[in-house]
Design a protein around this motif. Structure first.
Motif, PDB file in Angstrom:
ATOM      1  N   TYR A   1       0.858  -1.190   0.000  1.00 11.39           N
ATOM      2  CA  TYR A   1       0.000   0.000   0.000  1.00 11.39           C
ATOM      3  C   TYR A   1       0.893   1.237   0.000  1.00 11.39           C
ATOM      4  O   TYR A   1       1.818   1.342   0.807  1.00 11.39           O
ATOM      5  CB  TYR A   1      -0.905   0.015   1.238  1.00 11.39           C
ATOM      6  CG  TYR A   1      -2.088  -0.912   1.143  1.00 11.39           C
ATOM      7  CD1 TYR A   1      -3.325  -0.442   0.722  1.00 11.39           C
ATOM      8  CD2 TYR A   1      -1.965  -2.266   1.480  1.00 11.39           C
ATOM      9  CE1 TYR A   1      -4.427  -1.297   0.634  1.00 11.39           C
ATOM     10  CE2 TYR A   1      -3.055  -3.126   1.395  1.00 11.39           C
ATOM     11  CZ  TYR A   1      -4.279  -2.634   0.964  1.00 11.39           C
ATOM     12  OH  TYR A   1      -5.360  -3.473   0.877  1.00 11.39           O
TER      13      TYR A   1
ATOM     14  N   GLU B   1       4.033   4.709  -6.918  1.00 10.60           N
ATOM     15  CA  GLU B   1       3.518   3.379  -7.260  1.00 10.60           C
ATOM     16  C   GLU B   1       4.329   2.754  -8.393  1.00 10.60           C
ATOM     17  O   GLU B   1       4.622   1.548  -8.375  1.00 10.60           O
ATOM     18  CB  GLU B   1       2.043   3.483  -7.639  1.00 10.60           C
ATOM     19  CG  GLU B   1       1.139   3.896  -6.474  1.00 10.60           C
ATOM     20  CD  GLU B   1      -0.308   4.087  -6.898  1.00 10.60           C
ATOM     21  OE1 GLU B   1      -0.657   3.705  -8.045  1.00 10.60           O
ATOM     22  OE2 GLU B   1      -1.102   4.625  -6.099  1.00 10.60           O
TER      23      GLU B   1
ATOM     24  N   VAL C   1       1.764  -6.430  -5.979  1.00 11.21           N
ATOM     25  CA  VAL C   1       0.449  -5.782  -6.028  1.00 11.21           C
ATOM     26  C   VAL C   1       0.572  -4.456  -5.289  1.00 11.21           C
ATOM     27  O   VAL C   1       0.869  -4.425  -4.089  1.00 11.21           O
ATOM     28  CB  VAL C   1      -0.629  -6.656  -5.366  1.00 11.21           C
ATOM     29  CG1 VAL C   1      -1.974  -5.920  -5.356  1.00 11.21           C
ATOM     30  CG2 VAL C   1      -0.747  -7.995  -6.083  1.00 11.21           C
TER      31      VAL C   1
ATOM     32  N   LYS D   1      -1.272  -0.985  -4.172  1.00 11.93           N
ATOM     33  CA  LYS D   1      -2.564  -0.329  -3.977  1.00 11.93           C
ATOM     34  C   LYS D   1      -2.344   1.040  -3.336  1.00 11.93           C
ATOM     35  O   LYS D   1      -1.373   1.242  -2.619  1.00 11.93           O
ATOM     36  CB  LYS D   1      -3.479  -1.170  -3.082  1.00 11.93           C
ATOM     37  CG  LYS D   1      -3.833  -2.538  -3.654  1.00 11.93           C
ATOM     38  CD  LYS D   1      -4.810  -3.269  -2.744  1.00 11.93           C
ATOM     39  CE  LYS D   1      -5.214  -4.613  -3.321  1.00 11.93           C
ATOM     40  NZ  LYS D   1      -6.224  -5.309  -2.464  1.00 11.93           N
ATOM     41  N   GLN D   2      -3.258   1.957  -3.594  1.00  6.15           N
ATOM     42  CA  GLN D   2      -3.173   3.274  -2.969  1.00  6.15           C
ATOM     43  C   GLN D   2      -3.823   3.222  -1.599  1.00  6.15           C
ATOM     44  O   GLN D   2      -4.940   2.727  -1.444  1.00  6.15           O
ATOM     45  CB  GLN D   2      -3.853   4.340  -3.824  1.00  6.15           C
ATOM     46  CG  GLN D   2      -3.744   5.743  -3.221  1.00  6.15           C
ATOM     47  CD  GLN D   2      -4.233   6.823  -4.174  1.00  6.15           C
ATOM     48  OE1 GLN D   2      -4.482   6.564  -5.347  1.00  6.15           O
ATOM     49  NE2 GLN D   2      -4.373   8.038  -3.670  1.00  6.15           N
TER      50      GLN D   2
ATOM     51  N   SER E   1       0.861  -7.056   4.795  1.00 10.51           N
ATOM     52  CA  SER E   1       0.776  -5.857   3.967  1.00 10.51           C
ATOM     53  C   SER E   1       1.898  -4.895   4.334  1.00 10.51           C
ATOM     54  O   SER E   1       2.130  -4.627   5.516  1.00 10.51           O
ATOM     55  CB  SER E   1      -0.573  -5.160   4.144  1.00 10.51           C
ATOM     56  OG  SER E   1      -1.603  -5.904   3.511  1.00 10.51           O
TER      57      SER E   1
END
Length: 370
Positions: free
Chosen positions: A46, A118, A136, A138-139, A155
């Motif tokens: 993230y 990102e 992967v 993600k914001q 995460s």
């Protein structure tokens, strides 16, 4: 080894005297080494660019510190003394930094920086041993809770912040990185880390802008003599005596803080902020690279409590014109920072950000911050 790097090594590895009154004791390192339970597990990543906007670091300027102003602004031993000391002593430099942060804010596009973060994460982590498949990314939404149970297991959270350093000559990009595991929280429900299995911070300071000219003692003396000559040989009125006093005070003060900052602000604002954008893009890539290296460093951090402000860092890697060091003491023990070799240790006491959010939400980017 080049002479200037040899001197740099000696300066950083030798005991030094702090600007602070006493060493800051810590019992735990800032870096939390990744727990064995997740060392082989690929996390979901993230990413978030801080909602505080653009920052400008500052030192605090009460009257007791004016004798050290030169050392606080880029480590100079010169005469960066501000006019109107009494006003600045009352307001300190945070107000100046706040105004400059707001001037630079229009050049700082948070969405563009988020996309760049990102992109870099995906590129760098694609070759990392921890990631067997594409990462992967993600914001992380603003205001998202920071608990293990709301994320995938595990995460990795990466938060990015940008600020000018206290002397305005360089841009600092800071990444605060930590990892959560819900399984770890279930296994250790009484742990104060609430499922956090890794943490560290990474900083990159850009190459430095040239230092503005600082008036020498000889130049200051000449300015004072010029003011005296201007009023010499005649009877002065009350108003003229008052004006002479002001001019003499300003002449003795030498280069003002405003005079120091002006050309540096112009350089950052020039060409639509081209220099700022380039430094931010490079800094984003570099802090992610530092993070990637650290994710495979499982060695325990040995915190030294016998060092103070100027001794908190020791060199790890030396490049041409740059060095990477690790904090060995203080509040950031274990964190990594990449700096240009010409950067002096700075007396940073806080960061003013451009967005009007509660100050409790602002990250503490300075080792001396209170």
């Amino acid at each position: 080894m080049k002479p200037h790097l040899a001197v740099l090594l000696a300066a950083f590895l030798a005991p030094v005297t702090s600007l602070a009154s006493s060493p800051l004791k810590v019992t735990l390192p800032y870096k939390e080494v990744m727990k064995a339970s997740v060392q082989s597990k690929q996390p979901v990543v993230y990413a978030r660019v801080g909602e505080q906007g653009f920052g400008v670091q500052h030192w605090w300027g009460p009257s007791a510190t004016w004798g050290r102003v030169g050392s606080m602004v880029g480590g100079l031993s010169g005469f960066v003394i501000a006019k109107g000391m009494e006003q600045l002593a009352n307001s300190g430099t945070p107000a100046l930094a706040q105004g400059d942060a707001e001037k630079l804010a229009p050049l700082y596009d948070r969405e563009v920086t988020q996309r760049e973060l990102e992109k870099v994460l995906a590129e760098v982590l694609s070759t990392h041993t921890l990631f067997a498949s594409p990462a992967v990314i993600k914001q992380l939404a603003d205001g998202s809770p920071r608990t293990a149970t709301v994320f995938e297991d595990p995460s990795l959270i990466v938060e990015l912040h940008s600020s000018l350093i206290t002397d305005y000559r360089g841009l600092q990009v800071t990444a605060l990185v930590y990892e959560f595991s819900a399984a770890e929280q279930v296994a250790n429900p009484k742990s104060p880390l609430v499922g956090r299995v890794y943490r560290n911070r990474f900083d990159y300071v850009s190459d430095l802008l040239p230092a503005p000219h600082i008036k020498t003692p000889e130049e200051i003396k000449a300015d004072v003599e010029a003011v005296k000559a201007k009023y010499q040989g005649r009877q002065l009125t009350k108003e003229e005596r008052a004006q002479q006093t002001i001019e003499l005070r300003d002449a003795k003060n030498g280069t003002t803080l405003e005079e120091w900052r002006a050309p540096l602000m112009e350089a950052w604002l020039a060409n639509g902020g081209a220099r700022l954008h380039d430094a931010l893009k490079l800094g984003t890539a570099k802090v992610v690279e530092l993070m990637a290296k650290d994710l495979t460093d499982f060695n325990a951090v040995q915190v030294r409590n016998d060092v103070d402000v100027l001794g908190w860092r020791t060199l790890r890697d030396v490049e041409t014109g740059r060095y990477t060091s690790i904090f060995v003491g203080g509040p950031f023990a274990g964190a990594l920072i990449s700096e240009p070799s010409g950067l002096s240790v700075e007396y940073c006491r806080g960061t003013a950000f451009s967005e009007s959010l509660p100050k409790s939400a602002w990250p503490k980017l300075c080792a001396n911050e209170k």
